[in-house]
Scaffold this active site. Structure first.
Site: not given
Ligand code: AMP
Length: 282
Positions: A31, A37, A155
């Site tokens: 978020g 994003h 990641q």
């Protein structure tokens, strides 16, 4: 736009999408959405029939409670942003109990070297938490493709490990880092830093580019010293790490092996907030 908060509703929709042989793309986020994003979502929309965005601040990947509690949250605004980019997005917005069922613990993984360095070293347990939530999301969605940002490059190696070992049918799509006009990588954490420091943070990308330009010209240890000096010349900036590592294994830089692909990784602590960035340098 469809917003789903629980797994049983979600599973019904996913089953229906599966029955229609739709290609499902998953964009996991925590978020506080920004253009980084949104670029993942845009790429996902180009490649898939259906795009699911998950918004979940995953507690098990925070090794520091204060960091978890202060992580930016803007649920209503996130929904507004998603609505403005597309009416056809599906959003999964679960509560912590929906995901962890009162047992908020990370599974343990054996990632070899990729977990022992950089973020893995500085944030013990972080990647176990990341892998735990990714495993759960992959199990629920069974997506054809999963979209992650190069900004969090280490990641993406963890995600690839999960895919190789547990979900070989998922394609990992690594999307380029989106930056502001000064080159600073967009991050939800940027909101926690004063405007003045954000302006000065352009040094991070400048340094990465300087290293890329000078990697073959300046000796490694000297390069590291220059980076540290330039970062720490700025008030309130502290260099947590700067390292050059092999692109896939994250093995240390080996001057005898110039044929390897190397990537520079940096973490700067600014007003107590850790900003990370990286750049492929050869
Ligand atoms: P986060 O909400 O920070 O967990 O990020 C969700 C996804 O967006 C991760 O795959 C991130 O790597 C990716 N992401 C975050 N910032 C950026 C950015 N500036 N450019 C591209 N992708 C990003």
């Amino acid at each position: 736009m469809t917003i789903v908060k629980n797994i049983s509703d979600l599973s019904n929709i996913i089953a229906d999408q599966y029955s229609k042989s739709l290609k499902i793309g998953l964009v996991p986020t925590m978020g506080s959405l920004h253009n980084g994003h949104l670029s993942l979502i845009k790429i996902a929309k180009e490649k898939c029939d259906v795009v699911w965005v998950s918004i979940f601040i995953n507690p098990t990947q925070f090794n520091n409670l204060k960091d978890y509690e202060s992580y930016p949250k803007q649920n209503l605004n996130d929904i507004k942003i998603l609505k403005s980019v597309s009416s056809s997005i599906y959003v999964f917005f679960p509560a912590v109990n929906e995901i962890y069922n009162k047992k908020i613990v990370a599974q343990k993984f054996k990632f070899d070297n990729i977990n022992k360095v950089l973020e893995g070293k500085k944030r013990p347990g972080h990647f176990d938490g990341v892998a735990t939530i990714i495993m759960k999301l992959f199990k629920i969605f069974k997506p054809s493709m999963a979209f992650f940002g190069e900004k969090d490059y280490q990641q993406t190696l963890i995600v690839q490990y999960i895919i190789d070992n547990y979900f070989p049918n998922i394609d990992l799509i690594i999307c380029p880092t989106i930056r502001n006009s000064d080159g600073l990588a967009l991050s939800s954490r940027n909101k926690l830093i004063s405007d003045q420091s954000i302006n000065q943070s352009k040094i991070i990308f400048e340094i990465l580019n300087f290293v890329k330009m000078n990697f073959s010209k300046i000796e490694y240890n000297k390069l590291i010293k220059i980076v540290k000096k330039r970062i720490e010349a700025i008030n309130k900036f502290e260099l947590e790490y700067f390292e050059i590592r092999e692109n896939i294994t994250l093995n240390s830089y080996d001057p005898k092996n110039q044929k390897n692909n190397y990537r520079a990784f940096i973490c700067v602590k600014i007003e107590g907030v850790r900003l990370i960035d990286n750049l492929l340098i050869n």
